[in-house]
Design a protein around this motif. Structure first.
Motif, PDB file in Angstrom:
ATOM      1  N   VAL A  73       0.863  -1.176   0.000  1.00 42.58           N
ATOM      2  CA  VAL A  73       0.000   0.000   0.000  1.00 42.58           C
ATOM      3  C   VAL A  73       0.903   1.231   0.000  1.00 42.58           C
ATOM      4  O   VAL A  73       1.604   1.496   0.983  1.00 42.58           O
ATOM      5  N   ARG A  74       0.904   1.980  -1.102  1.00 41.71           N
ATOM      6  CA  ARG A  74       1.746   3.172  -1.225  1.00 41.71           C
ATOM      7  C   ARG A  74       0.961   4.466  -0.963  1.00 41.71           C
ATOM      8  O   ARG A  74       1.563   5.486  -0.624  1.00 41.71           O
ATOM      9  N   LYS A  75      -0.346   4.415  -1.119  1.00 36.83           N
ATOM     10  CA  LYS A  75      -1.153   5.611  -0.936  1.00 36.83           C
ATOM     11  C   LYS A  75      -1.252   5.930   0.551  1.00 36.83           C
ATOM     12  O   LYS A  75      -1.564   5.061   1.367  1.00 36.83           O
ATOM     13  N   ASP A  76      -0.978   7.186   0.895  1.00 38.97           N
ATOM     14  CA  ASP A  76      -1.051   7.564   2.298  1.00 38.97           C
ATOM     15  C   ASP A  76      -2.504   7.759   2.722  1.00 38.97           C
ATOM     16  O   ASP A  76      -3.352   8.149   1.923  1.00 38.97           O
ATOM     17  N   GLY A  77      -2.771   7.476   3.987  1.00 39.18           N
ATOM     18  CA  GLY A  77      -4.127   7.632   4.503  1.00 39.18           C
ATOM     19  C   GLY A  77      -4.432   6.617   5.595  1.00 39.18           C
ATOM     20  O   GLY A  77      -3.543   5.957   6.137  1.00 39.18           O
ATOM     21  N   PHE A  78      -5.727   6.496   5.898  1.00 38.64           N
ATOM     22  CA  PHE A  78      -6.226   5.625   6.960  1.00 38.64           C
ATOM     23  C   PHE A  78      -7.005   4.484   6.318  1.00 38.64           C
ATOM     24  O   PHE A  78      -7.968   4.714   5.588  1.00 38.64           O
ATOM     25  N   PHE A  79      -6.570   3.227   6.571  1.00 37.35           N
ATOM     26  CA  PHE A  79      -7.147   2.068   5.883  1.00 37.35           C
ATOM     27  C   PHE A  79      -7.450   0.949   6.883  1.00 37.35           C
ATOM     28  O   PHE A  79      -7.022   0.982   8.046  1.00 37.35           O
ATOM     29  N   TRP A  80      -8.171  -0.050   6.349  1.00 40.16           N
ATOM     30  CA  TRP A  80      -8.403  -1.286   7.098  1.00 40.16           C
ATOM     31  C   TRP A  80      -8.057  -2.458   6.206  1.00 40.16           C
ATOM     32  O   TRP A  80      -8.440  -2.505   5.028  1.00 40.16           O
ATOM     33  N   VAL A  81      -7.301  -3.406   6.774  1.00 38.61           N
ATOM     34  CA  VAL A  81      -6.907  -4.602   6.030  1.00 38.61           C
ATOM     35  C   VAL A  81      -7.231  -5.823   6.869  1.00 38.61           C
ATOM     36  O   VAL A  81      -7.632  -5.707   8.037  1.00 38.61           O
ATOM     37  N   ASN A  82      -7.021  -6.967   6.274  1.00 38.50           N
ATOM     38  CA  ASN A  82      -7.236  -8.238   6.973  1.00 38.50           C
ATOM     39  C   ASN A  82      -6.444  -8.235   8.285  1.00 38.50           C
ATOM     40  O   ASN A  82      -5.238  -8.018   8.288  1.00 38.50           O
ATOM     41  N   PRO A  83      -7.092  -8.467   9.416  1.00 37.35           N
ATOM     42  CA  PRO A  83      -6.389  -8.406  10.707  1.00 37.35           C
ATOM     43  C   PRO A  83      -5.314  -9.471  10.868  1.00 37.35           C
ATOM     44  O   PRO A  83      -4.454  -9.352  11.750  1.00 37.35           O
ATOM     45  N   LEU A  84      -5.347 -10.518  10.047  1.00 38.05           N
ATOM     46  CA  LEU A  84      -4.329 -11.559  10.122  1.00 38.05           C
ATOM     47  C   LEU A  84      -3.064 -11.191   9.349  1.00 38.05           C
ATOM     48  O   LEU A  84      -2.052 -11.881   9.444  1.00 38.05           O
ATOM     49  N   VAL A  85      -3.119 -10.107   8.606  1.00 32.90           N
ATOM     50  CA  VAL A  85      -1.988  -9.684   7.790  1.00 32.90           C
ATOM     51  C   VAL A  85      -0.922  -9.024   8.675  1.00 32.90           C
ATOM     52  O   VAL A  85      -1.237  -8.239   9.579  1.00 32.90           O
ATOM     53  N   VAL A  86       0.342  -9.357   8.379  1.00 37.76           N
ATOM     54  CA  VAL A  86       1.464  -8.692   9.039  1.00 37.76           C
ATOM     55  C   VAL A  86       1.816  -7.444   8.226  1.00 37.76           C
ATOM     56  O   VAL A  86       2.036  -7.516   7.016  1.00 37.76           O
ATOM     57  N   LYS A  87       1.854  -6.304   8.891  1.00 35.32           N
ATOM     58  CA  LYS A  87       2.099  -5.028   8.206  1.00 35.32           C
ATOM     59  C   LYS A  87       3.503  -4.533   8.547  1.00 35.32           C
ATOM     60  O   LYS A  87       3.828  -4.339   9.718  1.00 35.32           O
ATOM     61  N   ARG A  88       4.319  -4.318   7.490  1.00 32.02           N
ATOM     62  CA  ARG A  88       5.689  -3.823   7.680  1.00 32.02           C
ATOM     63  C   ARG A  88       5.851  -2.503   6.937  1.00 32.02           C
ATOM     64  O   ARG A  88       5.618  -2.424   5.724  1.00 32.02           O
ATOM     65  N   THR A  89       6.217  -1.484   7.671  1.00 33.10           N
ATOM     66  CA  THR A  89       6.355  -0.146   7.095  1.00 33.10           C
ATOM     67  C   THR A  89       7.745   0.023   6.472  1.00 33.10           C
ATOM     68  O   THR A  89       8.755  -0.329   7.087  1.00 33.10           O
ATOM     69  N   VAL A  90       7.766   0.567   5.243  1.00 31.16           N
ATOM     70  CA  VAL A  90       9.022   0.852   4.538  1.00 31.16           C
ATOM     71  C   VAL A  90       9.000   2.322   4.127  1.00 31.16           C
ATOM     72  O   VAL A  90       8.077   2.769   3.447  1.00 31.16           O
ATOM     73  N   SER A  91      10.007   3.055   4.524  1.00 32.28           N
ATOM     74  CA  SER A  91      10.090   4.473   4.178  1.00 32.28           C
ATOM     75  C   SER A  91      10.508   4.639   2.721  1.00 32.28           C
ATOM     76  O   SER A  91      11.401   3.948   2.229  1.00 32.28           O
ATOM     77  N   LEU A  92       9.848   5.575   2.033  1.00 38.92           N
ATOM     78  CA  LEU A  92      10.186   5.891   0.642  1.00 38.92           C
ATOM     79  C   LEU A  92      10.947   7.209   0.536  1.00 38.92           C
ATOM     80  O   LEU A  92      11.173   7.705  -0.565  1.00 38.92           O
ATOM     81  N   LYS A  93      11.353   7.766   1.650  1.00 38.97           N
ATOM     82  CA  LYS A  93      12.063   9.043   1.656  1.00 38.97           C
ATOM     83  C   LYS A  93      13.500   8.860   1.179  1.00 38.97           C
ATOM     84  O   LYS A  93      14.084   7.787   1.307  1.00 38.97           O
ATOM     85  N   ALA A  94      14.057   9.932   0.637  1.00 35.75           N
ATOM     86  CA  ALA A  94      15.471   9.925   0.249  1.00 35.75           C
ATOM     87  C   ALA A  94      16.322   9.965   1.518  1.00 35.75           C
ATOM     88  O   ALA A  94      16.034  10.706   2.454  1.00 35.75           O
ATOM     89  N   ARG A  95      17.380   9.168   1.525  1.00 40.54           N
ATOM     90  CA  ARG A  95      18.237   9.081   2.707  1.00 40.54           C
ATOM     91  C   ARG A  95      19.684   9.388   2.310  1.00 40.54           C
ATOM     92  O   ARG A  95      20.103   9.135   1.180  1.00 40.54           O
ATOM     93  N   ASN A  96      20.424   9.893   3.276  1.00 39.01           N
ATOM     94  CA  ASN A  96      21.844  10.180   3.075  1.00 39.01           C
ATOM     95  C   ASN A  96      22.684   9.131   3.780  1.00 39.01           C
ATOM     96  O   ASN A  96      22.435   8.815   4.952  1.00 39.01           O
ATOM     97  N   LEU A  97      23.680   8.624   3.063  1.00 37.94           N
ATOM     98  CA  LEU A  97      24.680   7.756   3.668  1.00 37.94           C
ATOM     99  C   LEU A  97      26.014   8.496   3.609  1.00 37.94           C
ATOM    100  O   LEU A  97      26.593   8.656   2.533  1.00 37.94           O
ATOM    101  N   ASP A  98      26.459   8.983   4.750  1.00 36.33           N
ATOM    102  CA  ASP A  98      27.732   9.699   4.826  1.00 36.33           C
ATOM    103  C   ASP A  98      28.811   8.680   5.149  1.00 36.33           C
ATOM    104  O   ASP A  98      28.992   8.288   6.303  1.00 36.33           O
ATOM    105  N   GLY A  99      29.505   8.219   4.113  1.00 34.72           N
ATOM    106  CA  GLY A  99      30.475   7.154   4.285  1.00 34.72           C
ATOM    107  C   GLY A  99      31.672   7.566   5.123  1.00 34.72           C
ATOM    108  O   GLY A  99      32.093   8.726   5.125  1.00 34.72           O
ATOM    109  N   GLN A 100      32.229   6.607   5.831  1.00 29.67           N
ATOM    110  CA  GLN A 100      33.416   6.852   6.632  1.00 29.67           C
ATOM    111  C   GLN A 100      34.659   6.893   5.742  1.00 29.67           C
ATOM    112  O   GLN A 100      34.684   6.319   4.654  1.00 29.67           O
ATOM    113  N   LYS A 101      35.684   7.595   6.209  1.00 32.85           N
ATOM    114  CA  LYS A 101      36.945   7.620   5.477  1.00 32.85           C
ATOM    115  C   LYS A 101      37.578   6.226   5.510  1.00 32.85           C
ATOM    116  O   LYS A 101      37.706   5.630   6.575  1.00 32.85           O
TER     117      LYS A 101
END
Length: 284
Positions: A73-101
């Motif tokens: 489910v990519r659309k933001d909002g308030f929903f109802w799904v099958n209560p037996l379903v496991v829901k895992r949130t994944v962020s779609l935001k851009a992230r910075n990886l500041d690598g070590q020297k």
């Protein structure tokens, strides 16, 4: 390999109405002293509460039912799904990886220190969760490996490798493009898109930094001297041509050699020249 598939969910506000109905049924059962109505109302309310799903902007929810991927489910909002379903949130935001020297050898074997910053985001949520163990850690490790491989491909500069078209120091734009492409190739299996990758730190390792600085200074001095000599020779040649063209003075080979020597001393010397007046002739 599992690929992402979009799925839809029931509006959460509709389920809220059902929740109120269940609570009302339980209240009516209490009023009528009906155990069955109370049980049905409570179970219905718990099912509704268990199935609620809130998706924030720039986030997604991956749905898994008994170990089977159901969709995202990519659309933001308030929903109802099958209560037996496991829901895992994944962020779609851009992230910075500041690598070590990290310390690595360049193409010529010189030890250097290098670091990069990587801007990335999840493109395929299914691959991010199911293709790799920890996609954030995967991005970090693969980014370091790509930076090491990049440093091994190119020399720090072109002082020693004059035929090199691209160097880590002078080819920043080309090097960043190569790094970004390699990262996209490495992270494609995890459903990760690299938006930007750039070198943020580049220097010789401390143990050779002093020697390399002296080498660069010596190279710069030699280059400057070469340019001064080229210019001085051109000016001497022009002076001789003008003197001969306008027939100002007739010079034999010995006088020409003396004149060339004097002009080169004047033009190539680092200090101001103090003229010496010769009251006699060249041969006395």
């Amino acid at each position: 390999m599992i690929n992402e598939k979009n799925t839809t969910a029931i509006s959460g506000y509709l389920s809220f109405v059902v929740l109120l109905a269940g609570l009302g049924l339980a209240a009516y059962g209490i009023y009528g002293q009906s155990v069955w109505l109370i049980a049905i109302g409570i179970v219905l309310a718990l099912v509704i509460l268990k199935g609620w799903l809130v998706v924030n902007p720039n986030e997604s929810a991956v749905l898994i039912l008994f170990g089977s991927y159901q969709g995202t489910v990519r659309k933001d909002g308030f929903f109802w799904v099958n209560p037996l379903v496991v829901k895992r949130t994944v962020s779609l935001k851009a992230r910075n990886l500041d690598g070590q020297k990290i310390k690595v050898n360049d193409k010529l074997g010189n030890p250097i220190e290098i670091a990069a910053v990587v801007v990335w985001q999840v493109r395929d949520t299914a691959k991010a969760l199911f293709a790799v163990d920890d996609y954030s850690k995967y991005v970090q490790i693969q980014s370091e490996a790509a930076v090491r491989h990049l440093a091994n491909q190119f020399a720090y500069d072109n002082f020693e490798d004059e035929a090199a078209v691209i160097s880590l120091k002078d080819g920043a734009q080309q090097v960043s493009g190569i790094l970004e492409k390699e990262l996209n190739d490495r992270l494609a299996m995890a459903g990760i898109d690299v938006i930007e990758a750039r070198i943020t730190h580049l220097a010789y390792a401390p143990e050779i930094a002093s020697a390399m600085l002296q080498r660069q200074q010596a190279t710069a001095v030699v280059s400057a001297r070469r340019q001064i000599v080229d210019g001085a020779v051109g000016m001497v040649e022009m002076a001789l041509e003008k003197l001969s063209e306008k027939d100002i003075v007739q010079l034999d080979e010995e006088r020409k050699a003396a004149m060339v020597s004097n002009l080169l001393v004047v033009l190539c010397g680092e200090r101001n020249v103090a003229p010496v007046v010769n009251a006699g002739t060249l041969y006395h």
